[in-house]
Write a protein that holds these residues in place. Structure first.
Motif, PDB file in Angstrom:
ATOM      1  N   LEU A  81     -39.592   2.951 -50.995  1.00 23.91           N
ATOM      2  CA  LEU A  81     -39.861   2.121 -52.167  1.00 23.91           C
ATOM      3  C   LEU A  81     -38.838   0.991 -52.253  1.00 23.91           C
ATOM      4  N   PRO A  82     -39.170  -0.090 -52.978  1.00 26.55           N
ATOM      5  CA  PRO A  82     -38.200  -1.159 -53.189  1.00 26.55           C
ATOM      6  C   PRO A  82     -37.018  -0.663 -54.029  1.00 26.55           C
ATOM      7  N   LYS A  83     -35.880  -1.329 -53.886  1.00 30.30           N
ATOM      8  CA  LYS A  83     -34.666  -0.913 -54.591  1.00 30.30           C
ATOM      9  C   LYS A  83     -34.887  -0.810 -56.097  1.00 30.30           C
ATOM     10  N   GLY A  84     -35.562  -1.772 -56.690  1.00 30.25           N
ATOM     11  CA  GLY A  84     -35.782  -1.771 -58.136  1.00 30.25           C
ATOM     12  C   GLY A  84     -36.516  -0.526 -58.608  1.00 30.25           C
TER      13      GLY A  84
ATOM     14  N   PHE B   1     -33.223  12.594 -47.637  1.00 31.51           N
ATOM     15  CA  PHE B   1     -33.675  13.385 -46.487  1.00 31.51           C
ATOM     16  C   PHE B   1     -34.295  12.404 -45.496  1.00 31.51           C
ATOM     17  N   TRP B   2     -33.759  12.349 -44.281  1.00 28.59           N
ATOM     18  CA  TRP B   2     -34.133  11.327 -43.302  1.00 28.59           C
ATOM     19  C   TRP B   2     -34.045  11.899 -41.890  1.00 28.59           C
ATOM     20  N   ALA B   3     -34.401  11.065 -40.904  1.00 26.02           N
ATOM     21  CA  ALA B   3     -34.228  11.399 -39.487  1.00 26.02           C
ATOM     22  C   ALA B   3     -34.008  10.103 -38.705  1.00 26.02           C
ATOM     23  N   VAL B   4     -33.312  10.225 -37.597  1.00 19.88           N
ATOM     24  CA  VAL B   4     -32.969   9.076 -36.755  1.00 19.88           C
ATOM     25  C   VAL B   4     -34.217   8.337 -36.276  1.00 19.88           C
ATOM     26  N   TRP B   5     -35.272   9.086 -35.954  1.00 19.90           N
ATOM     27  CA  TRP B   5     -36.475   8.506 -35.368  1.00 19.90           C
ATOM     28  C   TRP B   5     -37.442   7.928 -36.406  1.00 19.90           C
ATOM     29  N   CYS B   6     -37.117   8.019 -37.685  1.00 18.64           N
ATOM     30  CA  CYS B   6     -38.023   7.622 -38.773  1.00 18.64           C
ATOM     31  C   CYS B   6     -37.823   6.150 -39.150  1.00 18.64           C
ATOM     32  N   GLY B   7     -38.835   5.327 -38.882  1.00 17.38           N
ATOM     33  CA  GLY B   7     -38.760   3.898 -39.199  1.00 17.38           C
ATOM     34  C   GLY B   7     -38.553   3.605 -40.676  1.00 17.38           C
ATOM     35  N   PRO B   8     -39.388   4.162 -41.578  1.00 13.67           N
ATOM     36  CA  PRO B   8     -39.193   3.919 -43.009  1.00 13.67           C
ATOM     37  C   PRO B   8     -37.810   4.381 -43.503  1.00 13.67           C
ATOM     38  N   CYS B   9     -37.262   5.434 -42.873  1.00 10.94           N
ATOM     39  CA  CYS B   9     -35.919   5.899 -43.252  1.00 10.94           C
ATOM     40  C   CYS B   9     -34.890   4.801 -42.968  1.00 10.94           C
ATOM     41  N   ARG B  10     -35.062   4.122 -41.841  1.00 12.01           N
ATOM     42  CA  ARG B  10     -34.137   3.030 -41.495  1.00 12.01           C
ATOM     43  C   ARG B  10     -34.301   1.862 -42.456  1.00 12.01           C
ATOM     44  N   LEU B  11     -35.512   1.678 -42.981  1.00  4.96           N
ATOM     45  CA  LEU B  11     -35.754   0.599 -43.944  1.00  4.96           C
ATOM     46  C   LEU B  11     -35.013   0.825 -45.255  1.00  4.96           C
ATOM     47  N   ILE B  12     -34.992   2.066 -45.733  1.00  7.17           N
ATOM     48  CA  ILE B  12     -34.346   2.298 -47.027  1.00  7.17           C
ATOM     49  C   ILE B  12     -32.859   2.646 -46.909  1.00  7.17           C
ATOM     50  N   ALA B  13     -32.366   2.872 -45.693  1.00  3.22           N
ATOM     51  CA  ALA B  13     -30.945   3.221 -45.517  1.00  3.22           C
ATOM     52  C   ALA B  13     -30.006   2.208 -46.181  1.00  3.22           C
ATOM     53  N   PRO B  14     -30.233   0.881 -46.006  1.00  2.00           N
ATOM     54  CA  PRO B  14     -29.336  -0.074 -46.678  1.00  2.00           C
ATOM     55  C   PRO B  14     -29.430   0.003 -48.204  1.00  2.00           C
ATOM     56  N   ILE B  15     -30.616   0.316 -48.726  1.00  2.00           N
ATOM     57  CA  ILE B  15     -30.791   0.456 -50.178  1.00  2.00           C
ATOM     58  C   ILE B  15     -30.001   1.660 -50.677  1.00  2.00           C
TER      59      ILE B  15
ATOM     60  N   GLN C 116     -34.929   2.337 -61.152  1.00  2.00           N
ATOM     61  CA  GLN C 116     -35.570   2.749 -62.415  1.00  2.00           C
ATOM     62  C   GLN C 116     -35.654   4.263 -62.517  1.00  2.00           C
ATOM     63  N   ARG C 117     -36.004   4.912 -61.422  1.00  2.00           N
ATOM     64  CA  ARG C 117     -36.173   6.368 -61.421  1.00  2.00           C
ATOM     65  C   ARG C 117     -34.822   7.068 -61.562  1.00  2.00           C
TER      66      ARG C 117
END
Length: 105
Positions: free
Chosen positions: A92-95, A25-39, A99-100
């Protein structure tokens, strides 16, 4: 690749899926969402065949976000047999995400 999903596809693709489903669940304007998108994309490739990965734009699909009580984004929900079995809030980090997810595959 993580595919956008809409309310009309939700039942068939997420709730009735024979394999676990990770929904971002994300949005275009969300900075943290852009951070985890590649993950999220990496996880989609890494678990191909074992896990489906979808993205829900909370601005476009407000009813889905409300249905699952999404209060902050990014939020990742892992569904298994139509039920939420994991909820991961924040970038969160990829690792940590792996795990989850791994314990449900």
């Amino acid at each position: 690749m993580a595919k956008a999903i809409t309310q009309s596809e939700w039942q068939a693709e997420v709730l009735n899926s024979p394999v676990p489903v990770l929904v971002d669940f994300w949005a275009v304007w969300c900075g943290p969402c852009r951070l985890i998108a590649p993950i999220v994309e990496e996880l989609a490739h890494q678990y191909e065949g074992k896990l489906k990965v979808y993205k829900v734009d909370v601005d476009q699909e407000q009813s889905l976000a409300m249905q699952y009580g999404i209060m902050s984004i990014p939020t990742l929900l892992l569904f298994k047999n139509g039920q939420v079995v994991e909820q991961i809030v924040g970038a969160l980090p990829k690792g940590a995400i792996e795990q989850r997810i791994a314990k449900h595959l």
